[in-house]
Motif scaffolding. Structure first.
Motif, PDB file in Angstrom:
ATOM      1  N   HIS A 112      38.224  34.916  55.115  1.00  0.00           N
ATOM      2  CA  HIS A 112      38.849  35.250  55.673  1.00  0.00           C
ATOM      3  C   HIS A 112      40.599  33.856  56.466  1.00  0.00           C
ATOM      4  CE1 HIS A 112      39.551  38.251  52.871  1.00  0.00           C
ATOM      5  NE2 HIS A 112      38.376  38.597  52.885  1.00  0.00           N
ATOM      6  N   SER A 115      42.739  32.195  54.455  1.00  0.00           N
ATOM      7  CA  SER A 115      43.296  33.022  54.039  1.00  0.00           C
ATOM      8  C   SER A 115      42.745  33.930  53.810  1.00  0.00           C
ATOM      9  CB  SER A 115      43.464  32.578  52.685  1.00  0.00           C
ATOM     10  OG  SER A 115      44.080  33.586  51.734  1.00  0.00           O
ATOM     11  N   LYS A 116      44.394  35.415  53.781  1.00  0.00           N
ATOM     12  CA  LYS A 116      43.604  37.194  54.118  1.00  0.00           C
ATOM     13  C   LYS A 116      43.140  37.639  52.832  1.00  0.00           C
ATOM     14  CE  LYS A 116      44.326  37.242  58.759  1.00  0.00           C
ATOM     15  NZ  LYS A 116      43.338  37.326  59.314  1.00  0.00           N
ATOM     16  N   VAL A 117      44.078  36.468  51.975  1.00  0.00           N
ATOM     17  CA  VAL A 117      43.842  37.364  50.824  1.00  0.00           C
ATOM     18  C   VAL A 117      43.072  36.206  50.001  1.00  0.00           C
ATOM     19  CG1 VAL A 117      44.979  37.847  48.016  1.00  0.00           C
ATOM     20  CG2 VAL A 117      46.171  38.258  49.972  1.00  0.00           C
ATOM     21  N   THR A 119      41.026  36.009  46.528  1.00  0.00           N
ATOM     22  CA  THR A 119      40.061  36.595  44.763  1.00  0.00           C
ATOM     23  C   THR A 119      38.601  36.159  44.232  1.00  0.00           C
ATOM     24  OG1 THR A 119      42.178  35.381  44.520  1.00  0.00           O
ATOM     25  CG2 THR A 119      41.171  36.256  42.568  1.00  0.00           C
ATOM     26  N   PRO A 137      41.697  40.329  43.842  1.00  0.00           N
ATOM     27  CA  PRO A 137      41.687  40.263  44.793  1.00  0.00           C
ATOM     28  C   PRO A 137      41.747  40.824  46.677  1.00  0.00           C
ATOM     29  CG  PRO A 137      43.867  41.163  44.063  1.00  0.00           C
ATOM     30  CD  PRO A 137      42.537  41.544  43.231  1.00  0.00           C
ATOM     31  N   ASP A 139      42.339  41.213  50.151  1.00  0.00           N
ATOM     32  CA  ASP A 139      43.634  41.451  50.685  1.00  0.00           C
ATOM     33  C   ASP A 139      43.027  41.897  52.277  1.00  0.00           C
ATOM     34  OD1 ASP A 139      45.854  41.411  52.073  1.00  0.00           O
ATOM     35  OD2 ASP A 139      46.900  42.216  50.502  1.00  0.00           O
ATOM     36  N   ASP A 141      45.080  41.323  54.638  1.00  0.00           N
ATOM     37  CA  ASP A 141      45.864  40.875  55.834  1.00  0.00           C
ATOM     38  C   ASP A 141      46.553  42.773  56.552  1.00  0.00           C
ATOM     39  OD1 ASP A 141      47.820  39.476  57.237  1.00  0.00           O
ATOM     40  OD2 ASP A 141      49.372  39.665  55.522  1.00  0.00           O
ATOM     41  N   LYS A 151      44.838  48.577  50.791  1.00  0.00           N
ATOM     42  CA  LYS A 151      43.820  46.856  50.542  1.00  0.00           C
ATOM     43  C   LYS A 151      42.915  47.023  50.038  1.00  0.00           C
ATOM     44  CE  LYS A 151      47.892  45.100  52.426  1.00  0.00           C
ATOM     45  NZ  LYS A 151      48.045  43.566  53.242  1.00  0.00           N
TER      46      LYS A 151
END
Length: 181
Positions: A112, A115-117, A119, A137, A139, A141, A151
């Motif tokens: 993370h 990327s905060k997301v 898959t 996903p 997530d 974030d 989330k």
């Protein structure tokens, strides 16, 4: 209503832990930025640690996405809970000896930093021995529990939706079944 409260307390605890661990990682981003690759390699290796198999890895990337795939073992129900709820699935029972490298359940969170997301795609074996494909996903974030709890719930919902009508007969360990992107 007490059951709803218990679930809410659990989600709050999960969200608080994720927020704290991500904050700690972000404070050391310069020394941890490339750690995600090593952590995913370690997880792939650990997936076959109790077998005589070797694992192969395929990393592809372009300007918009990095995808890490491996042909290690399938996920267990405990593995899925560990990913979504940020609990180490590698904790040992008293007296148990393991050949796995990972121990603390924080390694995957380093993905993370990219990327905060993320898959996650793979195959899970249920306790009854059935195999299901999944794709959802994850997530992360959010800096507050109010933002992160929905989330976490969404990840569970998307996981369950993705397993509907996705049962397969068996697991083929020669394929790159597991993917993080």
């Amino acid at each position: 209503s007490i059951e709803d409260g218990r679930k809410e307390d659990g989600n709050r605890s999960i969200a608080d832990k994720i927020i704290k661990r991500l904050h700690d990682l972000e404070m050391t981003v310069q020394s941890n930025f490339g750690r995600w690759a090593w952590e995913l390699l370690q997880n792939a290796k650990d997936s076959v640690a109790d077998t005589d198999r070797k694992v192969s890895v395929l990393i592809t990337f372009d300007n918009t996405k990095i995808e890490f795939r491996h042909n290690g073992n399938h996920f267990t129900e405990k593995d899925i809970r560990g990913l979504i709820n940020q609990i180490s699935s590698k904790e040992l029972e008293e007296g148990e000896v393991s050949t796995r490298t990972g121990k603390f359940g924080t390694g995957f969170l380093t993905t993370h930093l990219l990327s905060k997301v993320v898959t996650i795609e793979g195959i899970v074996e249920t306790k009854t021995g059935q195999f299901f494909k999944f794709n959802f996903p994850l997530d992360r974030d959010g800096k507050t529990t109010t933002v992160l709890i929905p989330k976490i719930e969404n990840a569970w919902g998307q996981f369950h939706i993705s397993t509907e009508n996705s049962e397969i007969d068996s697991y083929n360990h020669k394929l790159f079944n597991t993917s993080f992107s």
